[in-house]
Design an enzyme around this catalytic site. Structure first.
Site, PDB file in Angstrom:
ATOM      1  N   ASN A  22      45.472 -36.264  68.696  1.00 32.82           N
ATOM      2  CA  ASN A  22      44.493 -36.345  69.789  1.00 32.82           C
ATOM      3  C   ASN A  22      45.117 -37.177  70.896  1.00 32.82           C
ATOM      4  O   ASN A  22      46.073 -37.933  70.646  1.00 32.82           O
ATOM      5  CB  ASN A  22      43.148 -36.901  69.280  1.00 32.82           C
ATOM      6  CG  ASN A  22      43.212 -38.392  68.968  1.00 32.82           C
ATOM      7  OD1 ASN A  22      43.552 -39.209  69.827  1.00 32.82           O
ATOM      8  ND2 ASN A  22      42.887 -38.767  67.735  1.00 32.82           N
ATOM      9  N   ASN A  76      34.974 -38.538  58.704  1.00 34.20           N
ATOM     10  CA  ASN A  76      35.482 -37.167  58.697  1.00 34.20           C
ATOM     11  C   ASN A  76      35.572 -36.552  57.300  1.00 34.20           C
ATOM     12  O   ASN A  76      35.936 -35.393  57.148  1.00 34.20           O
ATOM     13  CB  ASN A  76      36.862 -37.108  59.362  1.00 34.20           C
ATOM     14  CG  ASN A  76      36.802 -37.477  60.829  1.00 34.20           C
ATOM     15  OD1 ASN A  76      37.513 -38.358  61.291  1.00 34.20           O
ATOM     16  ND2 ASN A  76      35.924 -36.827  61.582  1.00 34.20           N
ATOM     17  N   ARG A  95      46.111 -34.129  58.389  1.00 34.50           N
ATOM     18  CA  ARG A  95      44.989 -34.746  57.666  1.00 34.50           C
ATOM     19  C   ARG A  95      44.525 -33.931  56.454  1.00 34.50           C
ATOM     20  O   ARG A  95      43.640 -34.376  55.731  1.00 34.50           O
ATOM     21  CB  ARG A  95      43.810 -34.996  58.629  1.00 34.50           C
ATOM     22  CG  ARG A  95      44.126 -35.990  59.734  1.00 34.50           C
ATOM     23  CD  ARG A  95      42.861 -36.540  60.405  1.00 34.50           C
ATOM     24  NE  ARG A  95      42.057 -37.359  59.496  1.00 34.50           N
ATOM     25  CZ  ARG A  95      40.902 -37.924  59.825  1.00 34.50           C
ATOM     26  NH1 ARG A  95      40.399 -37.755  61.044  1.00 34.50           N
ATOM     27  NH2 ARG A  95      40.230 -38.653  58.946  1.00 34.50           N
ATOM     28  N   ARG A 149      37.761 -29.678  66.799  1.00 34.13           N
ATOM     29  CA  ARG A 149      38.250 -29.676  65.424  1.00 34.13           C
ATOM     30  C   ARG A 149      37.431 -28.745  64.526  1.00 34.13           C
ATOM     31  O   ARG A 149      37.975 -28.080  63.660  1.00 34.13           O
ATOM     32  CB  ARG A 149      38.197 -31.085  64.833  1.00 34.13           C
ATOM     33  CG  ARG A 149      39.029 -32.092  65.582  1.00 34.13           C
ATOM     34  CD  ARG A 149      40.510 -31.895  65.313  1.00 34.13           C
ATOM     35  NE  ARG A 149      41.287 -32.933  65.955  1.00 34.13           N
ATOM     36  CZ  ARG A 149      41.525 -34.134  65.412  1.00 34.13           C
ATOM     37  NH1 ARG A 149      41.053 -34.441  64.229  1.00 34.13           N
ATOM     38  NH2 ARG A 149      42.235 -35.015  66.073  1.00 34.13           N
ATOM     39  N   HIS A 178      35.750 -35.128  68.672  1.00 30.00           N
ATOM     40  CA  HIS A 178      34.701 -35.174  67.648  1.00 30.00           C
ATOM     41  C   HIS A 178      33.386 -35.521  68.344  1.00 30.00           C
ATOM     42  O   HIS A 178      33.381 -36.321  69.293  1.00 30.00           O
ATOM     43  CB  HIS A 178      34.972 -36.258  66.594  1.00 30.00           C
ATOM     44  CG  HIS A 178      35.994 -35.893  65.559  1.00 30.00           C
ATOM     45  ND1 HIS A 178      36.921 -36.789  65.081  1.00 30.00           N
ATOM     46  CD2 HIS A 178      36.210 -34.728  64.886  1.00 30.00           C
ATOM     47  CE1 HIS A 178      37.677 -36.199  64.160  1.00 30.00           C
ATOM     48  NE2 HIS A 178      37.271 -34.954  64.029  1.00 30.00           N
ATOM     49  N   ASP A 180      31.166 -37.513  67.395  1.00 28.63           N
ATOM     50  CA  ASP A 180      30.795 -38.933  67.290  1.00 28.63           C
ATOM     51  C   ASP A 180      31.443 -39.827  68.347  1.00 28.63           C
ATOM     52  O   ASP A 180      31.101 -40.998  68.452  1.00 28.63           O
ATOM     53  CB  ASP A 180      31.066 -39.466  65.874  1.00 28.63           C
ATOM     54  CG  ASP A 180      32.555 -39.496  65.513  1.00 28.63           C
ATOM     55  OD1 ASP A 180      33.405 -39.179  66.368  1.00 28.63           O
ATOM     56  OD2 ASP A 180      32.864 -39.845  64.361  1.00 28.63           O
ATOM     57  N   CYS A 274      33.294 -43.856  63.119  1.00 27.05           N
ATOM     58  CA  CYS A 274      34.160 -42.992  62.309  1.00 27.05           C
ATOM     59  C   CYS A 274      34.901 -43.749  61.223  1.00 27.05           C
ATOM     60  O   CYS A 274      35.475 -43.146  60.335  1.00 27.05           O
ATOM     61  CB  CYS A 274      35.079 -42.144  63.162  1.00 27.05           C
ATOM     62  SG  CYS A 274      36.085 -43.030  64.319  1.00 27.05           S
TER      63      CYS A 274
END
Ligand code: ARG
Length: 301
Positions: A22, A76, A95, A149, A178, A180, A274
């Site tokens: 990101n 996540n 990830r 994402r 995201h 959030d 997060c």
């Protein structure tokens, strides 16, 4: 059901910024002074844990794993509601190794009796957990981000698994990858949001569902300080050090804001929310206060 809100955190022993998925991520800056950033990350993590506990929450800490630095962002890992968890499918290869680690943790929580069901998104249906799917206890629905994402198709899976309404919100900026980081429903019914992160249709959707007097617009500065990425339960809000303006707005509405230094995690594109996953999230009881009210109403207090 525990009386206190319960959060999952991940120990930052193996945290680092070693890749870029990101626009906030700065591996060069990290590697210039690894030891200092590592120490600051440990401090920030502890400050977050202490702040959660001081506000009345319980914290469960899972171990980190070498080579999976972003495990420190358990928001996540999956979506939790009513003791059911739906495990994430990460869109970035960097990830994807986290899926098995979080799955194992959730299976353990099921053995301990905390969860009754552990589901997982179908292969290829990318969805990055509570980071992109946020429960709104006032409206009793999930707000779900897609377009960066998480994919649009994940929303049907969420709706079927939890049997609750899911409002789609399209994210249009890679900087706000995201939900959030640009959207925060608060216990009192207010919603803090950063309009430029959303498509025009999604902005309209937010304004339709949230009355103007409850909508709080975050500024560029608020969003860049990762202040929208906050943990809230009851009157407590815990966030990365916010600009004074936002702090004042929230305090005027009766919230108690705890500001912590999360700079090493912002270097990876994350803030307070997060770094946590609420494990006891329920559609009926969200805060100890609400729990007392419900018990009192039922004559059981
Ligand atoms: N480096 C992580 C990533 O890009 C940061 C994740 C932050 N999580 C969040 N829910 N905003 O995936």
């Amino acid at each position: 059901m525990t009386a206190k809100p319960l959060f999952l955190l991940t120990d930052p022993a193996h945290y680092e910024v070693s890749y870029v998925i990101n626009p906030w991520m700065a591996p060069g800056e990290w590697s210039r002074d690894r030891a200092r950033h590592q120490a600051a990350a440990r401090e920030g993590f502890l400050a977050l844990k202490v702040a959660l506990e001081a506000a009345g929450a319980e914290v469960r800490v899972m171990k980190g794993v070498a080579g999976l630095p972003d495990l420190v962002f358990p928001a996540n890992a999956g979506i939790v509601l009513d003791r059911r968890v739906l495990v994430a499918r990460f869109s970035c290869v960097e990830r994807q190794g986290e899926e098995a680690v979080f799955l194992q943790e959730f299976e353990q929580l099921k053995r301990e009796g905390l969860f009754t069901a552990v589901g997982i998104f179908p292969q290829g249906v990318f969805q990055e957990g509570a980071g992109d799917c946020i429960w709104d206890k006032t409206r009793r629905l999930f707000w779900a981000g897609f377009g960066q994402r998480s994919v649009r198709a994940s929303l049907d899976v969420i709706e079927k698994f939890f049997e609750v309404p899911v409002v789609p919100l399209e994210l249009i900026s890679p900087r706000f990858y995201h939900l959030d980081v640009c959207f925060l429903p608060l216990a009192g019914g207010e919603v803090v949001y950063y309009p430029p992160a959303f498509s025009e249709a999604s902005r309209a959707r937010i304004r339709t569902l949230v009355p103007a007097e409850l909508l709080i617009e975050a500024s560029d500065g608020d969003a860049a300080a990762f202040s929208v990425n906050a943990v809230n339960f009851g009157r407590s809000i815990i966030m990365a050090r916010p600009p004074e303006r936002l702090k004042k707005i929230l305090e005027e509405r009766g919230y108690e804001v705890t500001a912590i230094d999360l700079a090493p995690f912002m270097m990876s594109g994350g803030g307070a929310y997060c770094m946590t996953l609420r494990l006891d999230r329920s559609r009926d009881v969200d805060t100890p206060a609400a729990g007392h009210q419900i018990r009192a109403a039922a004559g059981a207090a």
